[in-house]
Scaffold this motif. Structure first.
Motif, PDB file in Angstrom:
ATOM      1  N   PRO A  95       0.794  -1.232   0.000  1.00 28.96           N
ATOM      2  CA  PRO A  95       0.000   0.000   0.000  1.00 28.96           C
ATOM      3  C   PRO A  95       0.829   1.286   0.000  1.00 28.96           C
ATOM      4  O   PRO A  95       0.289   2.375  -0.261  1.00 28.96           O
ATOM      5  N   ILE A  96       2.130   1.194   0.281  1.00 26.54           N
ATOM      6  CA  ILE A  96       2.983   2.391   0.280  1.00 26.54           C
ATOM      7  C   ILE A  96       3.286   2.838  -1.156  1.00 26.54           C
ATOM      8  O   ILE A  96       3.493   4.021  -1.421  1.00 26.54           O
ATOM      9  N   ALA A  97       3.293   1.886  -2.102  1.00 28.19           N
ATOM     10  CA  ALA A  97       3.752   2.167  -3.468  1.00 28.19           C
ATOM     11  C   ALA A  97       2.985   3.287  -4.170  1.00 28.19           C
ATOM     12  O   ALA A  97       3.603   4.114  -4.844  1.00 28.19           O
ATOM     13  N   PRO A  98       1.647   3.381  -4.077  1.00 29.02           N
ATOM     14  CA  PRO A  98       0.961   4.482  -4.777  1.00 29.02           C
ATOM     15  C   PRO A  98       1.313   5.865  -4.246  1.00 29.02           C
ATOM     16  O   PRO A  98       1.073   6.866  -4.922  1.00 29.02           O
ATOM     17  N   TYR A  99       1.884   5.928  -3.065  1.00 31.25           N
ATOM     18  CA  TYR A  99       2.229   7.210  -2.450  1.00 31.25           C
ATOM     19  C   TYR A  99       3.705   7.562  -2.652  1.00 31.25           C
ATOM     20  O   TYR A  99       4.032   8.663  -3.097  1.00 31.25           O
ATOM     21  N   LEU A 100       4.579   6.616  -2.316  1.00 25.51           N
ATOM     22  CA  LEU A 100       6.020   6.895  -2.307  1.00 25.51           C
ATOM     23  C   LEU A 100       6.810   5.981  -3.235  1.00 25.51           C
ATOM     24  O   LEU A 100       8.037   6.019  -3.229  1.00 25.51           O
ATOM     25  N   GLY A 101       6.129   5.154  -4.016  1.00 23.44           N
ATOM     26  CA  GLY A 101       6.813   4.303  -4.980  1.00 23.44           C
ATOM     27  C   GLY A 101       7.603   3.184  -4.330  1.00 23.44           C
ATOM     28  O   GLY A 101       7.519   2.934  -3.120  1.00 23.44           O
ATOM     29  N   GLY A 102       8.401   2.510  -5.154  1.00 22.73           N
ATOM     30  CA  GLY A 102       9.205   1.408  -4.671  1.00 22.73           C
ATOM     31  C   GLY A 102      10.198   1.821  -3.602  1.00 22.73           C
ATOM     32  O   GLY A 102      10.486   1.050  -2.672  1.00 22.73           O
ATOM     33  N   LEU A 103      10.743   3.034  -3.701  1.00 21.49           N
ATOM     34  CA  LEU A 103      11.698   3.494  -2.684  1.00 21.49           C
ATOM     35  C   LEU A 103      11.021   3.658  -1.330  1.00 21.49           C
ATOM     36  O   LEU A 103      11.645   3.442  -0.288  1.00 21.49           O
ATOM     37  N   GLY A 104       9.744   4.028  -1.332  1.00 20.42           N
ATOM     38  CA  GLY A 104       9.002   4.108  -0.077  1.00 20.42           C
ATOM     39  C   GLY A 104       8.832   2.734   0.552  1.00 20.42           C
ATOM     40  O   GLY A 104       8.932   2.576   1.776  1.00 20.42           O
ATOM     41  N   CYS A 105       8.571   1.730  -0.291  1.00 18.07           N
ATOM     42  CA  CYS A 105       8.487   0.350   0.204  1.00 18.07           C
ATOM     43  C   CYS A 105       9.824  -0.091   0.798  1.00 18.07           C
ATOM     44  O   CYS A 105       9.869  -0.764   1.837  1.00 18.07           O
ATOM     45  N   THR A 106      10.911   0.278   0.117  1.00 16.34           N
ATOM     46  CA  THR A 106      12.251  -0.044   0.618  1.00 16.34           C
ATOM     47  C   THR A 106      12.489   0.580   1.989  1.00 16.34           C
ATOM     48  O   THR A 106      13.016  -0.064   2.903  1.00 16.34           O
ATOM     49  N   PHE A 107      12.108   1.841   2.138  1.00 18.57           N
ATOM     50  CA  PHE A 107      12.275   2.542   3.412  1.00 18.57           C
ATOM     51  C   PHE A 107      11.575   1.780   4.530  1.00 18.57           C
ATOM     52  O   PHE A 107      12.150   1.537   5.601  1.00 18.57           O
TER      53      PHE A 107
END
Length: 508
Positions: A163-175
């Motif tokens: 669910p993080i991906a639509p907001y912050l993209g793959g880098l947000g998921c990584t974080f």
């Protein structure tokens, strides 16, 4: 003598453990719930990296390098197939090339891992490690044209932080992956603080999953994806080229779906030199049936001043419309362009490779005409262009018309029976998560598939089979926050955290 041997063993053992843990981290990504399993494995890796009593950053750098080497050797071993089995390169040189690329990729992991000794005493170490990882992963996808393959993010299509991906993209998921795995490690020292952080991360993820930024538009569309399953060696033989052209031409003429898609280089020959009347006949078919056709070929523009007159091209044919062209923009080093000073490496292959021209950064979408309905606009990517989420988001953001669908044309026959197709499929799923748009993948040997706007795999053909996938696909309209803002928010947050952390590090 005993003391020296013991010392060497004590030094080597943690490095061996890190190599094995890195290999496990890469391996579990292929499992059905790999995105969940990777999180405790990461916690074990952080524990091993933190356990070092050495104060030297150089030793910590080596530890991170070994961890990364184990990860990328397992994750990228399929390159050996393209170099040796298909390309005919010497086995020793092929192994060396895979190891060197893995070592280069591992350098980024080792740099990111330095945040552990640098911020070891900070109570914000988890945030600072996550920020460091985001910045380094961004650079890995940018320097020398970038190679972000096998990042941590794509496993999250089967993990908790999708669910993080639509907001912050793959880098947000990584974080989030790095931060949460660090908090799991810290449970033994700061239990309540870590539990609070884990609960907060879970609540935030659950809250963000409540919003959807794209909505269905128009009626579902009948599509046909064609998978020819031709060995890569055939396209280097005149008879094989002719056989492949005939198959894809006939397969497209045998269906009347609204959209018919064939893979990258379905016609592995320069467009002007294709059999006489082939394109014209396909255009007549489109005019008569109302079908839209999209297929890969080799583009040619003899007017190019740099001598690179050929391109990796997608050609689209719509009823009573001029042909659509998309030329691949993000080229594969060595496979599609030759970096300066590496001609000797290309000469080691026993198959011809190309030095292609690049397409523009913001080429138009493919317009899919529909009877008595508004058209659908599809963003086209070829091969590993769907690895670069920031570039795709930029294209969608700057497109003069809305984008309703993602279409990827690829050919992974270069990599044989390996995990490369499933890795790229996860990357396509991540792109759908980031953009909120469904995706079609037409491939030569697999995995030909339909991906929903939520990143879920809806339909797929078995690998290494000659077949067609028929489906009805719903187009979507709208833009996610990630499409609107790209990587700017997560990079800004990460940079500010690192600057603050480094200022505190210098002070204390």
């Amino acid at each position: 003598m005993f003391t020296q041997q013991s010392s060497k063993f004590i030094f080597a053992r943690p490095l061996l453990i890190l190599f094995v843990l890195g290999a496990i981290l890469a391996g579990v990504a292929e499992l059905p719930y790999g995105g969940w399993i990777q999180i405790p494995v990461l916690a074990l890796i952080w524990w091993q990296l933190e356990a070092s009593h050495s104060q030297k950053l150089s030793f910590h750098f080596v530890q991170g390098l070994i961890f990364g080497l184990g990860y990328f050797v397992v994750g990228l071993w399929w390159l050996y197939i393209s170099l040796h089995d298909v390309g005919g390169m010497n086995p020793i040189l092929s192994v060396t090339a895979v190891l060197l690329l893995s070592a280069y990729m591992a350098l980024y992991f080792s740099l990111a891992s330095l945040a552990i000794p640098l911020f070891k005493k900070s109570k914000w170490s988890g945030l600072l490690l996550a920020a460091s990882w985001v910045i380094i992963e961004f650079l890995r996808g940018y320097i020398f044209t970038g190679f972000p393959w096998m990042g941590l993010a794509e496993s999250q299509v089967n993990g908790p932080f999708a669910p993080i991906a639509p907001y912050l993209g793959g880098l947000g998921c990584t974080f989030m992956m790095v931060f949460v795995s660090w908090q799991i490690l810290r449970l033994k020292n700061v239990f309540y603080s870590s539990i609070f952080s884990l609960i907060l991360a879970s609540l935030l993820t659950a809250l963000l999953s409540q919003w959807q930024f794209t909505q269905p538009t128009g009626k579902p569309m009948a599509i046909q994806l064609i998978q020819g399953n031709f060995a890569q060696s055939l396209i280097f033989q005149p008879a094989g080229i002719q056989k492949q052209i005939e198959f894809y031409n006939n397969a497209m003429l045998e269906t009347n779906a609204e959209l018919i898609v064939s893979p990258e280089t379905a016609f592995p020959w320069p467009e002007p030199n294709l059999p006489s009347g082939l394109i014209a006949n396909l255009q007549r078919f489109s005019n008569q049936t109302g079908s839209n056709l999209l297929f890969g070929a080799i583009g040619r523009d003899a007017s190019k001043e740099d001598g690179r007159e050929y391109s990796n091209r997608a050609i689209g044919l719509s009823p009573d419309s001029p042909p659509y062209y998309y030329d691949k923009n993000h080229l594969v080093p060595f496979g599609e362009f030759i970096p300066p000073g590496f001609r000797w490496f290309i000469n080691a292959f026993s198959v011809p490779l190309s030095d292609f021209a690049r397409g523009g950064n913001n080429q138009a979408n493919f317009t899919i005409a529909r009877k008595n309905q508004a058209p659908i606009y599809a963003a086209i990517t070829i091969c590993y262009e769907d690895v670069f989420g920031g570039e795709l988001a930029s294209r969608l953001r700057n497109s003069p018309e809305p984008t309703n669908l993602l279409i990827n044309l690829t050919n992974l026959a270069w990599f044989g029976q390996s995990q490369a197709p499933t890795q790229q499929l996860r990357l396509s799923q991540l792109r759908s998560l980031e953009t909120g748009l469904p995706a079609l993948r037409a491939t030569n040997t697999g995995i030909t598939s339909v991906v929903g706007p939520d990143g879920k795999l809806m339909q797929a053909l078995p690998e290494f089979t000659q077949a067609s996938l028929s489906a009805r696909v719903q187009a979507y309209a709208g833009k996610t926050p990630y499409v609107i803002w790209g990587n700017f928010p997560i990079l800004s947050i990460s940079c500010l955290l690192l600057i603050w952390g480094l200022i505190r590090y210098r002070r204390f």
